[in-house]
Design a protein around this motif. Structure first.
Motif, PDB file in Angstrom:
ATOM      1  N   VAL A 157     -10.681  12.594   1.819  1.00  0.00           N
ATOM      2  CA  VAL A 157     -10.299  12.494   3.302  1.00  0.00           C
ATOM      3  C   VAL A 157      -8.899  11.394   3.677  1.00  0.00           C
ATOM      4  CG1 VAL A 157     -10.903  12.164   5.614  1.00  0.00           C
ATOM      5  CG2 VAL A 157     -12.372  13.275   3.963  1.00  0.00           C
ATOM      6  N   LEU A 158      -9.290  10.380   3.259  1.00  0.00           N
ATOM      7  CA  LEU A 158      -8.478   8.980   3.561  1.00  0.00           C
ATOM      8  C   LEU A 158      -7.117   9.376   2.942  1.00  0.00           C
ATOM      9  CD1 LEU A 158     -11.016   6.030   3.840  1.00  0.00           C
ATOM     10  CD2 LEU A 158     -10.423   7.604   5.646  1.00  0.00           C
ATOM     11  N   PHE A 159      -6.929   9.385   1.719  1.00  0.00           N
ATOM     12  CA  PHE A 159      -5.601   9.549   0.988  1.00  0.00           C
ATOM     13  C   PHE A 159      -5.064  10.811   1.517  1.00  0.00           C
ATOM     14  CE2 PHE A 159      -6.198   6.529  -3.130  1.00  0.00           C
ATOM     15  CZ  PHE A 159      -6.294   5.556  -2.065  1.00  0.00           C
ATOM     16  N   PRO A 160      -5.539  11.754   1.673  1.00  0.00           N
ATOM     17  CA  PRO A 160      -4.657  12.983   2.050  1.00  0.00           C
ATOM     18  C   PRO A 160      -4.172  12.882   3.609  1.00  0.00           C
ATOM     19  CG  PRO A 160      -6.662  13.686   0.857  1.00  0.00           C
ATOM     20  CD  PRO A 160      -6.748  12.387   1.098  1.00  0.00           C
ATOM     21  N   ALA A 161      -5.002  12.221   4.439  1.00  0.00           N
ATOM     22  CA  ALA A 161      -4.594  11.752   5.789  1.00  0.00           C
ATOM     23  C   ALA A 161      -3.493  10.687   5.820  1.00  0.00           C
ATOM     24  CB  ALA A 161      -5.822  11.253   6.557  1.00  0.00           C
ATOM     25  N   ALA A 162      -3.624   9.751   4.971  1.00  0.00           N
ATOM     26  CA  ALA A 162      -2.344   8.662   4.821  1.00  0.00           C
ATOM     27  C   ALA A 162      -1.274   9.552   4.438  1.00  0.00           C
ATOM     28  CB  ALA A 162      -2.973   7.687   3.951  1.00  0.00           C
ATOM     29  N   GLU A 163      -1.249  10.437   3.335  1.00  0.00           N
ATOM     30  CA  GLU A 163      -0.135  11.113   3.077  1.00  0.00           C
ATOM     31  C   GLU A 163       0.600  11.814   3.968  1.00  0.00           C
ATOM     32  OE1 GLU A 163       1.535  10.587   0.362  1.00  0.00           O
ATOM     33  OE2 GLU A 163       0.296   9.638  -1.144  1.00  0.00           O
ATOM     34  N   ALA A 164      -0.481  12.461   4.583  1.00  0.00           N
ATOM     35  CA  ALA A 164       0.121  13.586   5.790  1.00  0.00           C
ATOM     36  C   ALA A 164       0.879  12.707   6.879  1.00  0.00           C
ATOM     37  CB  ALA A 164      -0.820  14.048   6.477  1.00  0.00           C
ATOM     38  N   VAL A 165       0.404  11.607   7.514  1.00  0.00           N
ATOM     39  CA  VAL A 165       0.898  10.591   8.285  1.00  0.00           C
ATOM     40  C   VAL A 165       2.252   9.899   7.860  1.00  0.00           C
ATOM     41  CG1 VAL A 165       0.606   8.433   9.659  1.00  0.00           C
ATOM     42  CG2 VAL A 165      -1.260  10.137   9.377  1.00  0.00           C
ATOM     43  N   ARG A 166       2.313   9.688   6.459  1.00  0.00           N
ATOM     44  CA  ARG A 166       3.310   9.113   5.944  1.00  0.00           C
ATOM     45  C   ARG A 166       4.813  10.058   5.934  1.00  0.00           C
ATOM     46  NH1 ARG A 166       4.322   6.828   0.295  1.00  0.00           N
ATOM     47  NH2 ARG A 166       3.251   8.608  -0.396  1.00  0.00           N
ATOM     48  N   ARG A 167       4.480  11.372   6.050  1.00  0.00           N
ATOM     49  CA  ARG A 167       5.707  12.136   6.245  1.00  0.00           C
ATOM     50  C   ARG A 167       6.339  11.987   7.565  1.00  0.00           C
ATOM     51  NH1 ARG A 167       1.739  15.644   3.565  1.00  0.00           N
ATOM     52  NH2 ARG A 167       2.172  15.880   1.598  1.00  0.00           N
ATOM     53  N   THR A 168       5.742  11.931   8.674  1.00  0.00           N
ATOM     54  CA  THR A 168       6.215  11.624  10.012  1.00  0.00           C
ATOM     55  C   THR A 168       6.285  10.087  10.527  1.00  0.00           C
ATOM     56  OG1 THR A 168       4.211  12.157  10.998  1.00  0.00           O
ATOM     57  CG2 THR A 168       5.602  14.078  10.430  1.00  0.00           C
ATOM     58  N   GLY A 169       5.316   9.250   9.895  1.00  0.00           N
ATOM     59  CA  GLY A 169       5.279   7.938   9.958  1.00  0.00           C
ATOM     60  C   GLY A 169       5.139   7.024   9.225  1.00  0.00           C
TER      61      GLY A 169
END
Length: 422
Positions: free
Chosen positions: A311-323
């Motif tokens: 959960v946490l790593f995939p969410a962080a990777e997704a947010v990194r793409r836009t922020g």
């Protein structure tokens, strides 16, 4: 190649970021050209060993928004064994002390392999790999060193056989709260008055075997549980109960690295790991009672690591793409010494007995990273029946030796106990 979330956090955490692993062998020291030839044969084809951090002109910025495109991995060409493999000018303990706070910078891949003469740890010489943590994690170091041996394929992989189970948002919320809870750094006068120090101690095999039987009325203890329990006891012996450190009730935490590789990628290089934050039972009376408390806390670590991976790593990777700023936000929390007063790593040599050009492996010695002021890192390395503890402190000049000795004392206390303890 873009950096992973783990790579970026290690790059931005404000620490020197140097880690190491030494393999101590019996027999005469080999010629350095012989070692370079083996390194070229076994490591040149590994992309990660040829990677260089490509930074913007003028260097990256830590305080401003972190832009993903500004720092990346590039492969300018194969590394030069003559530049990366050299003979150390001192013994292993001195090499560790000199290396721990000196980042590897420049236009070449951030790792070095040293041929260390007269290691003073039961062998004739050592091969010591030092690297920036942003390039490699501890499991990667062991994989690389095993690849240099005469029979490089490990007989048995210790990675998980199946991927981590899926977890839900509720579990993610609990883990976020656990990772954000307030903690305490180790007592110190001032961050400006702290110094790096390194201490290496050998632990007899019979001591470990006896300690593993504790608690005597339970299932026994793993090496990782023993290390965390011994660290809790060492902190209590050195500094007293946590509630008296700063007249506060917050616990002290240890950071426990968790390997996220599976049997599908057991020898993957890089930073395929997470860190789970575990409270240290420093205020619990009695060494066996502290060990039980550590066993209870560490029993949940695999489940918590699954939350990070699922959960946490995939969410962080997704947010990194836009922020891209999210990495800096996450790293700022970890930069505080109260996040984890200690880091505790148990390292086992992969596979069975090993040799280098016929010389037998005697033991391994880890070098955990130097963290922020008010912290100490411990690595307990096992190779067969040889156990070696390394403590890296950012406290007072002699604290690494005193804390390492206190950890050994805890093992001795468990080993002396022959009857169940309450």
């Amino acid at each position: 190649m873009r950096l992973s979330c783990a790579d970026e956090m290690l790059l931005l955490n404000g620490c020197p970021g140097v880690i190491g692993l030494a393999a101590v062998f019996s027999g005469a020291q080999p010629d350095v050209d012989q070692v370079r030839a083996r390194v070229a044969e076994r490591w040149t084809g590994l992309e990660r060993m040829n990677c260089v951090l490509d930074r913007p002109s003028g260097g990256g910025t830590r305080r401003g928004p972190f832009r993903r495109r500004r720092v990346r991995w590039v492969v300018p060409g194969p590394f030069d064994p003559a530049a990366h493999v050299t003979v150390a000018r001192s013994k292993l303990d001195d090499l560790w002390t000199r290396s721990v706070d000196r980042p590897l910078t420049g236009a070449v891949p951030p790792w070095r392999l040293f041929v260390v003469p007269d290691t003073a740890h039961g062998g004739g010489f050592a091969l010591a790999l030092v690297a920036q943590h942003v390039l490699l994690d501890g499991r990667s170091l062991a994989t690389l060193m095993r690849a240099l041996t005469d029979s490089p394929v490990a007989a048995r992989e210790s990675a998980r056989s199946v991927p981590l189970a899926r977890t839900g948002l509720r579990a993610a919320g609990r883990e976020l709260r656990a990772m954000a809870a307030v903690g305490q750094a180790l007592p110190m006068r001032s961050p400006q008055e702290t110094y790096p120090s390194v201490a290496v101690s050998e632990l007899p095999a019979h001591l470990i075997r006896s300690a593993r039987r504790q608690p005597a009325d339970g299932r026994g203890a793993t090496l990782n549980e023993l290390l965390v329990g011994a660290v809790a006891g060492a902190l209590r012996a050195r500094y007293g109960p946590v509630r008296g450190w700063r007249q506060r009730e917050e616990p002290a935490y240890t950071a426990v690295p968790c390997d996220l590789r599976t049997r599908a990628n057991p020898r993957e290089l890089g930073n395929t790991l997470t860190v789970v934050r575990v409270p240290l039972p420093v205020d619990v009376d009695g060494s066996v009672a502290r060990l039980r408390a550590c066993q209870a806390a560490l029993a949940r670590v695999p489940e918590r690591a699954a939350v990070h991976a699922g959960v946490l790593f995939p969410a962080a990777e997704a947010v990194r793409r836009t922020g891209p700023w999210v990495t800096g936000l996450l790293t700022d929390r970890g930069r505080r010494s109260c996040f984890a007063a200690t880091a505790t790593t148990a390292m086992k040599w992969p596979g069975g007995p090993s040799t280098f050009e016929g010389r037998r492996l005697v033991r391994t010695v880890g070098l955990p990273p130097l963290q922020h002021p008010g912290t100490v890192s411990f690595a307990l390395a096992q190779a067969g029946d040889a156990f070696t503890l390394t403590a890296v402190c950012n406290l007072r000049p002699d604290d690494a030796r005193q804390l390492a000795d206190a950890v050994v004392t805890e093992f001795e206390t468990w080993a002396r106990m022959a009857t169940p303890s309450a």
